[in-house]
Enzyme design. Structure first.
Site, short mmCIF file in Angstrom:
data_model
loop_
_atom_site.label_atom_id
_atom_site.label_comp_id
_atom_site.label_asym_id
_atom_site.label_seq_id
_atom_site.Cartn_x
_atom_site.Cartn_y
_atom_site.Cartn_z
N ASP A 59 62.70 29.64 10.91
CA ASP A 59 63.63 28.51 11.03
C ASP A 59 63.02 27.46 11.95
O ASP A 59 61.95 27.68 12.52
CB ASP A 59 64.99 28.97 11.58
CG ASP A 59 64.85 29.82 12.82
OD1 ASP A 59 63.94 29.54 13.63
OD2 ASP A 59 65.64 30.76 13.00
N ASP B 177 63.79 24.94 15.18
CA ASP B 177 64.69 24.53 16.25
C ASP B 177 64.32 23.11 16.66
O ASP B 177 63.15 22.76 16.72
CB ASP B 177 64.53 25.47 17.45
CG ASP B 177 64.75 26.91 17.06
OD1 ASP B 177 65.82 27.22 16.54
OD2 ASP B 177 63.82 27.73 17.24
N ASP C 143 59.53 30.14 27.48
CA ASP C 143 58.99 31.42 27.92
C ASP C 143 57.45 31.50 27.92
O ASP C 143 56.84 31.81 28.93
CB ASP C 143 59.60 32.59 27.12
CG ASP C 143 59.69 32.36 25.63
OD1 ASP C 143 59.14 31.36 25.14
OD2 ASP C 143 60.30 33.19 24.93
#
Ligand code: ATP
Ligand code: MG
Length: 407
Positions: free
Chosen positions: A54, A56, A133
């Site tokens: 997907d 983002d 992250d």
């Protein structure tokens, strides 16, 4: 902080893979005067020549404004607000740049261990990137300008096949221990190495995963095992001794079941690659099987009392770590409960072969063979029986010593 800006032509990206909905959102935000980028897995996977799961989007437009611009949207999230923009075929997650400054009103709140409790302050791209992250997850891509913005050398990490934390790994792991599972997942998915210094920290801090909600851990376990890299995830989880954190009730027997797990996960990954459906219940049935197997002595001389007892005990204890939805726990139990029926054919065998869960139970039974060579005859018999017509089925049943009338 000056990022490196690289033209996307350098990567020969397959831009056809980018979702049309995502492009239309970005273009609309641009027209309204906002910045908007694809961020995270979408950019990472495009550069890696993978088909992103997907896309983002991140923007400097605040959630309330995004909500106003897109009628088909809604604000969600407790820990941090984001907007879901809904289309008939997908939901595009759109977040606002987040800030890391503590003196900002409404900024992040951490507990005594440094864990993020709440964060809802909007920031700039420079602030936003520090909160991500890993370097490989920190690239911003503007598909209209054709530019990839790289603050921390994410592109270099992609080339060198490294998963490197942004900032100090220990601090980042304590802020959100789920990053341990994410590091392992990306290493497994992309066949990358986790930065060396993180190993010791993961070994020391992995128990903090117990402080995370079982719903979140459950979701992460699914991503680890149902995305086409289950075998690699299993290997790395073991290497970092995190498997025993996720499945403590099987950890004492885990080694003996290595062949079982490896065969099962290879098959799971094969199914994923050919686009077959994967049931979360099935993967948990596999992961927790060692304990049931050991306690019940199912391979040799089953003790039914221990069998049923271990089934309810193991599922109950595992719930504390990974909250498996009810419909899947009942699936897991059915798959297990059916196992003795493959070894004891009789009056109810015909009916059993029409059972709703027969197929899953049979697939599970086949996987058991890797560590139970004694099942060979039963497997051959069932393989024939399963596809036989009625007359042949009766014949096969009679060949097993009992007499069955034709009707
Ligand atoms: P996937 O292919 O699984 O979607 P992803 O990298 O896009 O991988 P998401 O969970 O969709 O992962 O998150 C999108 C991005 O948000 C990440 O790439 C990362 O930059 C950031 N992110 C997500 N979870 C965390 C986290 N726990 N800590 C810091 N940053 C995170
Ligand atoms: Mg994503």
């Amino acid at each position: 902080m000056k990022p490196e800006v690289v033209n996307h032509k350098n990567f020969n990206l397959n831009t056809n893979l980018i979702s049309k909905n995502c492009l239309s959102i970005i273009s609309k935000l641009h027209r309204k005067g906002f910045q908007a980028y694809i961020v995270g897995g979408g950019v990472r996977d495009l550069i890696q020549k993978l088909d992103p799961k997907d896309f983002d989007i991140v923007t400097n437009c605040e959630p309330g404004q995004i909500r106003k611009i897109f009628k088909n949207s809604r604000i969600i999230g407790r820990r941090f607000k984001l907007v879901h923009i809904t289309f008939p075929d997908e939901i595009v997650e759109t977040t606002t740049f987040r800030s890391d400054s503590k003196d900002n009103e409404g900024s992040i709140e951490v507990n005594e261990k440094g864990r993020i409790l709440r964060d809802n302050s909007w920031g700039t791209q420079e602030e936003d990137v520090k909160r991500r992250d890993f370097k490989i997850n920190s690239l911003y891509y503007d598909p209209f300008k054709g530019e990839i913005i790289d603050y921390f050398g994410g592109i270099k990490d992609l080339g060198n096949k490294n998963v490197t934390f942004i900032g100090d790994p220990e601090k980042r792991i304590l802020e959100d221990p789920v990053r341990i599972l994410r590091a392992i997942r990306f290493a497994a998915k992309l066949n990358f190495s986790i930065e060396k210094s993180a190993k010791k920290i993961i070994l020391e801090q992995k128990h903090h995963l117990y402080e995370i909600s079982p719903a979140r851990i459950y979701e992460e376990v699914l991503k680890l095992f149902l995305s086409g890299h289950a075998e690699m995830s299993y290997k790395i989880l073991n290497e970092y001794k995190v498997f025993e954190i996720l499945f403590p009730h099987v950890s004492d027997v885990n080694n003996e079941f290595e062949d079982f797990f490896l065969t099962a996960f290879k098959e799971t990954d094969r199914r994923y690659k050919v686009g077959k459906k994967l049931n979360p219940g099935f993967i948990f049935a596999l992961l927790l099987w060692p304990k049931i197997f050991k306690k019940s002595n199912i391979s040799k001389n089953i003790n039914f009392r221990n069998f049923y007892q271990s089934i309810s005990e193991v599922t109950r204890k595992q719930q504390v770590i990974t909250s498996v939805p009810k419909r899947f726990t009942s699936f897991i139990k059915d798959v297990w409960m059916h196992q003795p029926r493959f070894q004891r054919t009789g009056r109810k065998t015909l009916r059993f072969s029409n059972n709703l869960r027969f197929r899953a139970a049979f697939d599970f039974f086949l996987l058991r063979h890797s560590i139970e060579p004694n099942l060979k005859n039963d497997i051959e018999w069932w393989t024939e029986f399963r596809t036989a017509n009625y007359d042949k089925k009766i014949k096969l049943l009679n060949s097993r010593g009992r007499k069955f009338a034709k009707n």
